[in-house]
Design an enzyme around this catalytic site. Structure first.
Site, PDB file in Angstrom:
ATOM      1  N   ASP A   1      61.246  15.968 -17.843  1.00  0.00           N
ATOM      2  CA  ASP A   1      60.971  14.641 -17.298  1.00  0.00           C
ATOM      3  C   ASP A   1      62.141  13.698 -17.569  1.00  0.00           C
ATOM      4  OD1 ASP A   1      59.414  12.754 -15.974  1.00  0.00           O
ATOM      5  OD2 ASP A   1      58.254  12.223 -17.747  1.00  0.00           O
TER       6      ASP A   1
ATOM      7  N   HIS B   1      60.852  12.878  -8.855  1.00  0.00           N
ATOM      8  CA  HIS B   1      59.433  12.599  -9.084  1.00  0.00           C
ATOM      9  C   HIS B   1      58.610  12.730  -7.800  1.00  0.00           C
ATOM     10  CE1 HIS B   1      60.417  11.319 -13.161  1.00  0.00           C
ATOM     11  NE2 HIS B   1      59.110  11.305 -13.393  1.00  0.00           N
TER      12      HIS B   1
ATOM     13  N   HIS C   1      57.808  16.293  -7.678  1.00  0.00           N
ATOM     14  CA  HIS C   1      56.697  16.541  -8.608  1.00  0.00           C
ATOM     15  C   HIS C   1      55.363  16.231  -7.942  1.00  0.00           C
ATOM     16  CE1 HIS C   1      53.556  14.688 -11.099  1.00  0.00           C
ATOM     17  NE2 HIS C   1      53.778  15.705 -11.914  1.00  0.00           N
TER      18      HIS C   1
ATOM     19  N   HIS D   1      53.651  18.005 -16.330  1.00  0.00           N
ATOM     20  CA  HIS D   1      54.384  17.011 -15.539  1.00  0.00           C
ATOM     21  C   HIS D   1      55.892  17.259 -15.595  1.00  0.00           C
ATOM     22  CE1 HIS D   1      55.434  13.014 -13.944  1.00  0.00           C
ATOM     23  NE2 HIS D   1      56.299  12.941 -14.933  1.00  0.00           N
TER      24      HIS D   1
END
Length: 394
Positions: free
Chosen positions: A196, A282, A285, A299
């Site tokens: 992340d 993101h 994601h 995540h």
């Protein structure tokens, strides 16, 4: 879609985006170190809350709950401490359940909410604190994501699919990170946090280049945020591999490498993403959450692969190889197979690409936003997968 009353719904991109100002968000105070949880009372004492409501999962109540209560009593930080249970995911259903529990407590107006746990706990409790207009204290027990410092929550459906971002006008009053607790957590969480965090610089750099990009704070990126993102990346490259080795050592000690990476995963990633901006990593994601095979993936593991796709979208293949090699060394997924997706799953990958390109997604913060469409994203997902396989097989 938000369960917040309409008058409380807040979108900084819409509110401030047209002003083209630079905006930097941050928590009021950040505390990090071994056994910091045992001293939480001394950091809360100046606020003089009558009641402190702590929300944590049942398995954390015995040890961490006990430490919090003893510290609050020792430093006379509040007259009453209440504990409520968190049940696993940041959904509107869990938000409503906890909020209703608070209604049954016999408390006055002087109280704060403390979220103790992973990113889903922190995001859910943060939303409740905003609804109730009370201060929020963030106590991450995992260095697995960039949630602790921010002024937003990520909500999911009960099936684990990304639902929406929910924004707030203020960051936590305090973020307290106990690196001894972080180091004792399963290593996979710590490694996921590096996935992340690594996206932070590359997304901020893309937003910096794209004059139309607006950050989660509602403004243009600051030079400070980009610099923090760069520092975040450099700390990972310089200390990440050693930190993973240190987590495997016995007896386990909180080393300088673990401290540095915890700061990168938590503080620098949090400040960097919010004030530097999100872009393709993101968004990918969010797209990956639409594929049933990724439900068991964390995540940061999905963001890691998203970062490779992000770099492929920029045609920055040299850096993509460098990042993929780092991810491989620390144990992050760099291929579709490691995410549970088959390369020839055309229908599934098409669904991922379409969700990545949904209206309002952060992928449109990329400099080449006018060229973004599901077919291009699908191609770059396959390109990132080939790159990952090349790194893994060498």
């Amino acid at each position: 879609m938000s369960r917040l009353p309409k008058q409380l719904q807040y979108n900084p991109m819409e509110k401030y985006g047209g002003l083209h100002s630079k905006i930097f968000n941050a928590p009021l105070r950040y505390v990090q170190g071994p056994r910091a949880l045992q001293h939480i009372g001394i950091y809360l004492q100046p606020f003089q809350y009558h009641t402190i409501i702590v929300v944590l999962s049942p398995n954390r109540l015995k040890d961490q709950g006990k430490n919090i209560q003893e510290s609050i009593e020792k430093y006379k930080a509040a007259q009453t401490v209440e504990f409520l249970e968190f049940h696993g995911e940041c959904t509107w259903e869990e938000f409503s359940r906890i909020n209703q529990k608070i209604d049954t407590l016999n408390i006055g107006n002087s109280y704060c909410l403390v979220g103790v746990g992973g990113g889903t706990n922190i995001d859910c409790v943060r939303a409740i604190a905003y609804l109730r207009n009370v201060p929020f204290i963030s106590v991450p027990t995992l260095a697995s994501n960039d949630a602790p410092c921010s002024a937003l929550s990520v909500f999911y459906t009960q099936q684990g699919e990304f639902l929406e971002y929910v924004f707030y006008p203020r960051n936590p009053s305090l973020v307290l990170v106990d690196t001894e607790v972080i180091a004792k957590a399963p290593k996979r969480f710590f490694v996921s946090g590096m996935g992340d965090a690594m996206a932070t610089y590359y997304e901020a750099a893309s937003c910096w280049k794209a004059e139309h990009a607006v950050t989660c704070a509602g403004g243009r990126p600051t030079a400070t945020a980009e610099a923090l993102g760069r520092l975040c990346r450099d700390l990972l490259f310089n200390h990440g591999r050693q930190a993973v080795k240190d987590l495997n050592s016995q007896p386990l000690e909180v080393t300088e490498a673990i401290e540095r990476v915890t700061e990168a995963n938590t503080l620098l990633s949090g400040l960097g993403f919010e004030s530097g901006g999100l872009a393709a990593a993101h968004a990918v994601h969010n797209g990956l959450t639409a594929h049933h095979a990724t439900k068991s993936k964390y995540h940061g593991e999905k963001v890691a692969f998203g970062t490779l796709v992000h770099l492929c979208l920029e045609n920055n293949l040299q850096e993509a190889f460098r990042v993929a090699q780092f991810f491989y060394d620390v144990g992050l997924p760099i291929t579709l197979e490691e995410l549970g997706i088959q390369e020839d799953d055309v229908e599934g990958l098409r669904k991922v690409a379409e969700r990545t390109c949904a209206k309002g997604e952060t992928i449109y913060n990329m400099p080449n936003a006018h060229q973004i469409h599901p077919d291009l994203v699908h191609q770059c997902i396959l390109k990132a997968n080939r790159l990952g396989k090349e790194v893994r097989n060498n």
